[in-house]
Each structure stands twice: as structure tokens, then as C-alpha cells.
Design an enzyme around this catalytic site. Structure first.
Site, PDB file in Angstrom:
ATOM      1  N   GLY A  12       0.829  -1.210   0.000  1.00 27.05           N
ATOM      2  CA  GLY A  12       0.000   0.000   0.000  1.00 27.05           C
ATOM      3  C   GLY A  12       0.857   1.251   0.000  1.00 27.05           C
ATOM      4  N   ARG A  15       0.229   5.893  -1.653  1.00 24.05           N
ATOM      5  CA  ARG A  15      -0.235   7.188  -1.154  1.00 24.05           C
ATOM      6  C   ARG A  15      -0.276   7.182   0.366  1.00 24.05           C
ATOM      7  NH1 ARG A  15      -5.953   6.739  -0.233  1.00 24.05           N
ATOM      8  NH2 ARG A  15      -6.729   4.687  -0.854  1.00 24.05           N
ATOM      9  N   VAL A  64      -3.182  -7.622  -1.688  1.00 22.53           N
ATOM     10  CA  VAL A  64      -2.712  -8.497  -0.606  1.00 22.53           C
ATOM     11  C   VAL A  64      -3.853  -9.151   0.178  1.00 22.53           C
ATOM     12  CG1 VAL A  64      -0.550  -7.231  -0.364  1.00 22.53           C
ATOM     13  CG2 VAL A  64      -2.506  -6.597   1.073  1.00 22.53           C
ATOM     14  N   SER A 142      -3.285   0.380  14.579  1.00 26.52           N
ATOM     15  CA  SER A 142      -4.025   1.630  14.734  1.00 26.52           C
ATOM     16  C   SER A 142      -4.374   1.828  16.195  1.00 26.52           C
ATOM     17  CB  SER A 142      -5.313   1.587  13.904  1.00 26.52           C
ATOM     18  OG  SER A 142      -6.168   2.681  14.230  1.00 26.52           O
ATOM     19  N   TYR A 155     -12.817  -2.985  11.526  1.00 29.15           N
ATOM     20  CA  TYR A 155     -11.495  -2.351  11.416  1.00 29.15           C
ATOM     21  C   TYR A 155     -10.723  -2.500  12.724  1.00 29.15           C
ATOM     22  CZ  TYR A 155      -8.010   1.222  10.254  1.00 29.15           C
ATOM     23  OH  TYR A 155      -6.827   1.891   9.996  1.00 29.15           O
ATOM     24  N   LYS A 159      -7.150  -4.512  13.304  1.00 32.30           N
ATOM     25  CA  LYS A 159      -5.948  -3.843  13.796  1.00 32.30           C
ATOM     26  C   LYS A 159      -5.503  -4.379  15.153  1.00 32.30           C
ATOM     27  CE  LYS A 159      -5.167  -1.162  10.293  1.00 32.30           C
ATOM     28  NZ  LYS A 159      -3.943  -1.352   9.481  1.00 32.30           N
ATOM     29  N   ILE A 188      -4.474  10.619  11.745  1.00 33.10           N
ATOM     30  CA  ILE A 188      -3.471  11.115  10.805  1.00 33.10           C
ATOM     31  C   ILE A 188      -4.185  11.698   9.591  1.00 33.10           C
ATOM     32  CG2 ILE A 188      -1.428  10.547   9.448  1.00 33.10           C
ATOM     33  CD1 ILE A 188      -1.045  10.121  12.463  1.00 33.10           C
TER      34      ILE A 188
END
Length: 247
Positions: A12, A15, A64, A142, A155, A159, A188
Site C-alpha cells: 500500500g 499514497r 494483498v 491503529s 477495522y 488492527k 493522521i
């Protein structure tokens, strides 16, 4: 330069945090394998930016979320560069939604990419690194994996799983000269967070002692630190880059 001659794969890497990690490793002299799933133009931009810093960089396409693709990606990097010294598992997706209304396919996509993608890239990379008796693996977790967050159950699970995977693998691989650590970013400023409603952003800011979001470069510096040869006595750790959010 401290990573001169090291080959680094960043999943990844086209970006956001992935691109920032690529650039920081390039500044330190690493050879970059920039992975992308679908954004070829963005990946090429990342590679060009690495080359502008004097590094060798090439792009590698792979989604992936599938184990076969992970193995093919690691093999492609080995065939091109002959080795792999650093693996940064950064590729990730979100499919946010409440637990009661979450779709099975969305949960699968998040777990397949964020957790299983990390697992299977590590599995393939470790074969190479074990023969080398050297390796640095940095997994992106995260703050959500540590604290949870409403509307992000899948999510958060993915993580949190990355943290457990990191700690278990660190114990398995330490004797082989391979360190495995995680970086846990907070809020972020990236494309992924830019789409959040203003109300959600403001709510997050109130939970950050530094009262501001971080930048991708903040995360990249932490990942690069853990990827250094000099960090060889650090393994199984989770480094939070979150302005104090998880304190």
C-alpha cells in the site's frame, strides 16, 4: 546512509502513510519495492519521488487480500532484487458501519486485507529472511486496535489482530535475527481520514492531548526507526504515534 543496500517492500505504498514510509526509507538509502493494488499512477508517482531522493525504486502490483497474491508479491521482489530485508505491512482498507448492520462481505474485505494480508505477506517474507538470518518487519496497526471505536468494529478487530500477530511472530522469529514490531497511528491526515464528517473529526480531536492531527511523516519516522539495523534489540513492541490519544 543507514539503510544503504537494504531492500524494502512497502505494501500500500502508493499514497498516504505508505508513500511517506517509502520516502523516508528512500532518504535512508533503501531500495524500494512500492506495492499497490489498483492505483498504478499514484504508485509511479511514489517511485519517482523516491528516485528524486537518489534511491532505486520500482512498483509491484498485488492485492494483498489473497494469500496467493501475497506469496507472488514476495517472490517477485526476490526475483528482482535477490533478497528482502525490510517489510512494512501498510496496506489497509476501511468499511465502517455499525455492528448490527455490517455486511458480511465488508467484514471479510477488511479482515482479508488488514489482518490476513499482513499475515500472509509475513509468512512469505519470513522464508527469505530466515535464510538471510536477518529481517525487519513493521506492521501498521491503529489506535483503534487498542481503544476501539464505535462504527469501526471490523477495522478495530483487524488492527487488534495485527498487534497479536506482531507479538506472537516476534517470539517465533527472534532467534532468526528477525524483529517484528507494530506502529499504531492515531488521527493522521490522509485521504482515508479526509472523507470523515467534520463532526467525527472534531470528536477525535477532543480525545488527543496534543489537540491536533498527525501527519503521515510522523508515522513514517516511527516505522523507519523500527526498520533500522540499529533497532535490532527491539521486537514485539507497539509504538503509538497518536499525540497521546491512547494514553
Amino acid at each position: 546512509m543507514s539503510m544503504e543496500g537494504s531492500v524494502a517492500l512497502v505494501t500500500g505504498g502508493s499514497r498516504g502513510i505508505g508513500r511517506a514510509v517509502c520516502l523516508e526509507l528512500a532518504r535512508r538509502g533503501a531500495v524500494l519495492a512500492v506495492n499497490y493494488a489498483g492505483g498504478e499512477d499514484a504508485a509511479r508517482e511514489t517511485a519517482e519521488a523516491c528516485r528524486a531522493l537518489g534511491a532505486h525504486a520500482e512498483i509491484f502490483q498485488a492485492d494483498v487480500s489473497g494469500p496467493e497474491a501475497c506469496e507472488a508479491l514476495i517472490n517477485a521482489v526476490k526475483e528482482r532484487f535477490g533478497k528482502l530485508d525490510i517489510l512494512v505491512n501498510n496496506a489497509g482498507v476501511t468499511r465502517d458501519g455499525l455492528l448490527m448492520t455490517a455486511k458480511a462481505e465488508d467484514v471479510d474485505k477488511v479482515l482479508d486485507t488488514n489482518l490476513k494480508g499482513t499475515y500472509f505477506c509475513m509468512k512469505a517474507a519470513v522464508r527469505l529472511m530466515s535464510r538471510q538470518r536477518y529481517g525487519r518487519i513493521v506492521n501498521l496497526s491503529s489506535v483503534v486496535g487498542l481503544r476501539g471505536n464505535p462504527g469501526q468494529t471490523a477495522y478495530a478487530a483487524s488492527k487488534a489482530g495485527v498487534i497479536g500477530l506482531t507479538k506472537a511472530a516476534a517470539k517465533e522469529l527472534a532467534a532468526r535475527g528477525i524483529t517484528v514490531n507494530a506502529v499504531a497511528p492515531g488521527f493522521i491526515e490522509t485521504d482515508m481520514t479526509a472523507v470523515l464528517p467534520e463532526k467525527a473529526k472534531n470528536a477525535m480531536l477532543t480525545s488527543i492531548p496534543m489537540a491536533r492531527p498527525g501527519a503521515p511523516e510522523d508515522v513514517a519516522l516511527a516505522a523507519a526507526f523500527l526498520a533500522e539495523r540499529a533497532s535490532g534489540y527491539i521486537t514485539g513492541q507497539v509504538l503509538c504515534v497518536d499525540g497521546g490519544m491512547a494514553v
